[in-house]
Scaffold this motif. Structure first.
Motif, PDB file in Angstrom:
ATOM      1  N   MET A 270      -7.345 -37.396  -0.416  1.00 58.26           N
ATOM      2  CA  MET A 270      -6.788 -37.171   0.914  1.00 58.26           C
ATOM      3  C   MET A 270      -7.759 -37.701   1.964  1.00 58.26           C
ATOM      4  SD  MET A 270      -3.929 -35.885   0.295  1.00 58.26           S
ATOM      5  CE  MET A 270      -3.390 -35.378   1.897  1.00 58.26           C
ATOM      6  N   PRO A 271      -7.225 -38.170   3.098  1.00 55.58           N
ATOM      7  CA  PRO A 271      -8.121 -38.632   4.148  1.00 55.58           C
ATOM      8  C   PRO A 271      -8.850 -37.444   4.765  1.00 55.58           C
ATOM      9  CG  PRO A 271      -5.872 -38.674   4.919  1.00 55.58           C
ATOM     10  CD  PRO A 271      -5.831 -38.310   3.474  1.00 55.58           C
ATOM     11  N   ARG A 272     -10.141 -37.606   4.957  1.00 51.45           N
ATOM     12  CA  ARG A 272     -10.914 -36.551   5.616  1.00 51.45           C
ATOM     13  C   ARG A 272     -11.909 -37.193   6.556  1.00 51.45           C
ATOM     14  NH1 ARG A 272     -15.743 -34.159   4.049  1.00 51.45           N
ATOM     15  NH2 ARG A 272     -17.029 -35.612   2.907  1.00 51.45           N
ATOM     16  N   TYR A 273     -12.239 -36.459   7.579  1.00 54.93           N
ATOM     17  CA  TYR A 273     -13.217 -36.949   8.553  1.00 54.93           C
ATOM     18  C   TYR A 273     -14.596 -36.897   7.910  1.00 54.93           C
ATOM     19  CZ  TYR A 273     -15.523 -37.604  13.037  1.00 54.93           C
ATOM     20  OH  TYR A 273     -16.268 -38.106  14.062  1.00 54.93           O
ATOM     21  N   ARG A 274     -15.392 -37.924   8.133  1.00 55.93           N
ATOM     22  CA  ARG A 274     -16.735 -37.945   7.542  1.00 55.93           C
ATOM     23  C   ARG A 274     -17.542 -36.770   8.075  1.00 55.93           C
ATOM     24  NH1 ARG A 274     -16.798 -44.092   7.961  1.00 55.93           N
ATOM     25  NH2 ARG A 274     -16.280 -44.625   5.814  1.00 55.93           N
ATOM     26  N   GLY A 275     -18.004 -35.940   7.171  1.00 56.07           N
ATOM     27  CA  GLY A 275     -18.736 -34.742   7.556  1.00 56.07           C
ATOM     28  C   GLY A 275     -17.872 -33.495   7.499  1.00 56.07           C
ATOM     29  N   GLY A 276     -16.574 -33.660   7.347  1.00 53.11           N
ATOM     30  CA  GLY A 276     -15.687 -32.515   7.236  1.00 53.11           C
ATOM     31  C   GLY A 276     -15.112 -32.070   8.572  1.00 53.11           C
ATOM     32  N   ASP A 277     -14.388 -30.969   8.528  1.00 53.32           N
ATOM     33  CA  ASP A 277     -13.727 -30.450   9.728  1.00 53.32           C
ATOM     34  C   ASP A 277     -14.723 -29.974  10.773  1.00 53.32           C
ATOM     35  OD1 ASP A 277     -11.217 -31.023   8.773  1.00 53.32           O
ATOM     36  OD2 ASP A 277     -10.883 -29.017   7.951  1.00 53.32           O
ATOM     37  N   ASP A 278     -15.853 -29.418  10.336  1.00 53.57           N
ATOM     38  CA  ASP A 278     -16.863 -28.963  11.302  1.00 53.57           C
ATOM     39  C   ASP A 278     -17.420 -30.133  12.098  1.00 53.57           C
ATOM     40  OD1 ASP A 278     -16.519 -26.355  10.486  1.00 53.57           O
ATOM     41  OD2 ASP A 278     -18.162 -26.428   9.036  1.00 53.57           O
ATOM     42  N   ALA A 279     -17.654 -31.253  11.439  1.00 54.13           N
ATOM     43  CA  ALA A 279     -18.158 -32.444  12.127  1.00 54.13           C
ATOM     44  C   ALA A 279     -17.117 -32.999  13.087  1.00 54.13           C
ATOM     45  CB  ALA A 279     -18.569 -33.506  11.115  1.00 54.13           C
ATOM     46  N   MET A 280     -15.841 -32.920  12.698  1.00 52.53           N
ATOM     47  CA  MET A 280     -14.777 -33.399  13.574  1.00 52.53           C
ATOM     48  C   MET A 280     -14.688 -32.535  14.836  1.00 52.53           C
ATOM     49  SD  MET A 280     -10.697 -33.928  12.866  1.00 52.53           S
ATOM     50  CE  MET A 280     -10.455 -32.215  12.485  1.00 52.53           C
ATOM     51  N   LEU A 281     -14.748 -31.216  14.672  1.00 50.75           N
ATOM     52  CA  LEU A 281     -14.698 -30.322  15.838  1.00 50.75           C
ATOM     53  C   LEU A 281     -15.923 -30.503  16.723  1.00 50.75           C
ATOM     54  CD1 LEU A 281     -13.246 -27.100  14.182  1.00 50.75           C
ATOM     55  CD2 LEU A 281     -12.069 -28.751  15.644  1.00 50.75           C
ATOM     56  N   ALA A 282     -17.086 -30.739  16.108  1.00 55.44           N
ATOM     57  CA  ALA A 282     -18.296 -30.992  16.884  1.00 55.44           C
ATOM     58  C   ALA A 282     -18.157 -32.295  17.675  1.00 55.44           C
ATOM     59  CB  ALA A 282     -19.518 -31.052  15.968  1.00 55.44           C
ATOM     60  N   PHE A 283     -17.577 -33.328  17.069  1.00 54.79           N
ATOM     61  CA  PHE A 283     -17.346 -34.596  17.764  1.00 54.79           C
ATOM     62  C   PHE A 283     -16.432 -34.381  18.966  1.00 54.79           C
ATOM     63  CE2 PHE A 283     -14.471 -38.173  18.451  1.00 54.79           C
ATOM     64  CZ  PHE A 283     -15.373 -39.174  18.778  1.00 54.79           C
ATOM     65  N   LEU A 284     -15.364 -33.615  18.765  1.00 54.88           N
ATOM     66  CA  LEU A 284     -14.421 -33.366  19.852  1.00 54.88           C
ATOM     67  C   LEU A 284     -15.085 -32.612  20.999  1.00 54.88           C
ATOM     68  CD1 LEU A 284     -11.233 -32.442  17.793  1.00 54.88           C
ATOM     69  CD2 LEU A 284     -11.650 -34.554  19.051  1.00 54.88           C
ATOM     70  N   GLN A 285     -15.877 -31.587  20.693  1.00 54.94           N
ATOM     71  CA  GLN A 285     -16.520 -30.798  21.739  1.00 54.94           C
ATOM     72  C   GLN A 285     -17.621 -31.591  22.453  1.00 54.94           C
ATOM     73  OE1 GLN A 285     -15.623 -27.935  23.052  1.00 54.94           O
ATOM     74  NE2 GLN A 285     -13.934 -27.753  21.616  1.00 54.94           N
TER      75      GLN A 285
ATOM     76  N   VAL B 142      -8.534 -37.594  20.172  1.00 60.66           N
ATOM     77  CA  VAL B 142      -7.943 -37.655  18.828  1.00 60.66           C
ATOM     78  C   VAL B 142      -7.773 -39.107  18.396  1.00 60.66           C
ATOM     79  CG1 VAL B 142      -5.809 -37.203  17.560  1.00 60.66           C
ATOM     80  CG2 VAL B 142      -6.886 -35.385  18.858  1.00 60.66           C
ATOM     81  N   GLU B 143      -7.409 -39.979  19.321  1.00 57.77           N
ATOM     82  CA  GLU B 143      -7.226 -41.383  18.978  1.00 57.77           C
ATOM     83  C   GLU B 143      -8.552 -42.065  18.632  1.00 57.77           C
ATOM     84  OE1 GLU B 143      -4.994 -43.031  22.202  1.00 57.77           O
ATOM     85  OE2 GLU B 143      -3.166 -41.978  21.607  1.00 57.77           O
ATOM     86  N   LEU B 144      -9.684 -41.467  18.998  1.00 51.50           N
ATOM     87  CA  LEU B 144     -11.001 -42.019  18.652  1.00 51.50           C
ATOM     88  C   LEU B 144     -11.440 -41.659  17.231  1.00 51.50           C
ATOM     89  CD1 LEU B 144     -13.011 -41.303  21.929  1.00 51.50           C
ATOM     90  CD2 LEU B 144     -12.074 -43.486  21.169  1.00 51.50           C
ATOM     91  N   LEU B 145     -10.782 -40.676  16.622  1.00 49.62           N
ATOM     92  CA  LEU B 145     -11.182 -40.218  15.295  1.00 49.62           C
ATOM     93  C   LEU B 145     -10.934 -41.286  14.239  1.00 49.62           C
ATOM     94  CD1 LEU B 145      -9.741 -36.590  15.357  1.00 49.62           C
ATOM     95  CD2 LEU B 145     -12.118 -37.279  15.655  1.00 49.62           C
ATOM     96  N   LYS B 146     -11.862 -41.394  13.284  1.00 47.24           N
ATOM     97  CA  LYS B 146     -11.732 -42.296  12.145  1.00 47.24           C
ATOM     98  C   LYS B 146     -11.898 -41.478  10.873  1.00 47.24           C
ATOM     99  CE  LYS B 146     -11.745 -46.116  14.593  1.00 47.24           C
ATOM    100  NZ  LYS B 146     -10.507 -46.484  15.150  1.00 47.24           N
ATOM    101  N   PHE B 147     -10.944 -41.593   9.978  1.00 48.83           N
ATOM    102  CA  PHE B 147     -10.964 -40.862   8.723  1.00 48.83           C
ATOM    103  C   PHE B 147     -11.266 -41.816   7.574  1.00 48.83           C
ATOM    104  CE2 PHE B 147      -8.718 -38.123  11.549  1.00 48.83           C
ATOM    105  CZ  PHE B 147      -8.933 -36.840  11.092  1.00 48.83           C
ATOM    106  N   GLU B 148     -11.607 -41.243   6.424  1.00 39.55           N
ATOM    107  CA  GLU B 148     -11.817 -42.047   5.227  1.00 39.55           C
ATOM    108  C   GLU B 148     -10.461 -42.503   4.690  1.00 39.55           C
ATOM    109  OE1 GLU B 148     -13.942 -39.369   2.687  1.00 39.55           O
ATOM    110  OE2 GLU B 148     -15.839 -39.717   3.706  1.00 39.55           O
TER     111      GLU B 148
END
Length: 139
Positions: free
Chosen positions: A12-27, A78-84
């Motif tokens: 499954m596609p996941r953000y590098r670093g996991g969900d915590d890293a994705m939320l940290a990127f957003l904040q 959200v449009e800046l996010l890159k997933f595996e």
């Protein structure tokens, strides 16, 4: 039509670093909209989006709106996010994901209780004693 490979596992596609890293990127990259700051708006914006097999975000849409420019800011992030990349048995797959972004007004730093500065007193006498100094404390 080719048969899917049976030996390739589901990835499954996941953000590098996991969900915590994705939320940290957003904040970290969140810019509080000027209009929301002026109106002192706080709350949560929930966004749903799809991730294709190459890890790109598309079809982002707001589920829970806050208004005052907050929705547009979350869509921008959200449009800046890159997933595996994602695949299942050798074929690309699509993921549907939801994210909640909290808008909270920045806290003002409290002023120190006492502000002071030391200013040497100037004496007009001709005799100055370098060992004796007096100071005035200004608040």
């Amino acid at each position: 039509m080719s048969k899917p490979r049976k030996d390739a596992p589901l990835k499954m596609p996941r953000y590098r670093g996991g969900d915590d890293a994705m939320l940290a990127f957003l904040q970290d990259n969140l810019n509080y909209p000027k209009q929301a700051l002026e109106q002192k708006i706080e709350g949560v914006v929930e966004v749903a989006f799809d991730v294709d097999g190459r890890g790109r975000v598309f079809n982002a849409r707001v589920i829970q709106s806050l208004g005052f420019g907050c929705d547009e800011e979350v869509l921008r992030l959200v449009e800046l996010l890159k997933f595996e990349k994602a695949y299942n048995k050798g074929r690309n797959v699509c993921l549907h994901k939801k994210v909640k972004v909290r808008f909270k007004l920045p806290q003002a730093k409290p002023d120190p209780l006492v502000r002071y500065s030391l200013v040497p007193n100037k004496t007009e006498s001709k005799e100055e004693n370098p060992q004796k100094m007096s100071y005035t404390i200004r608040f």
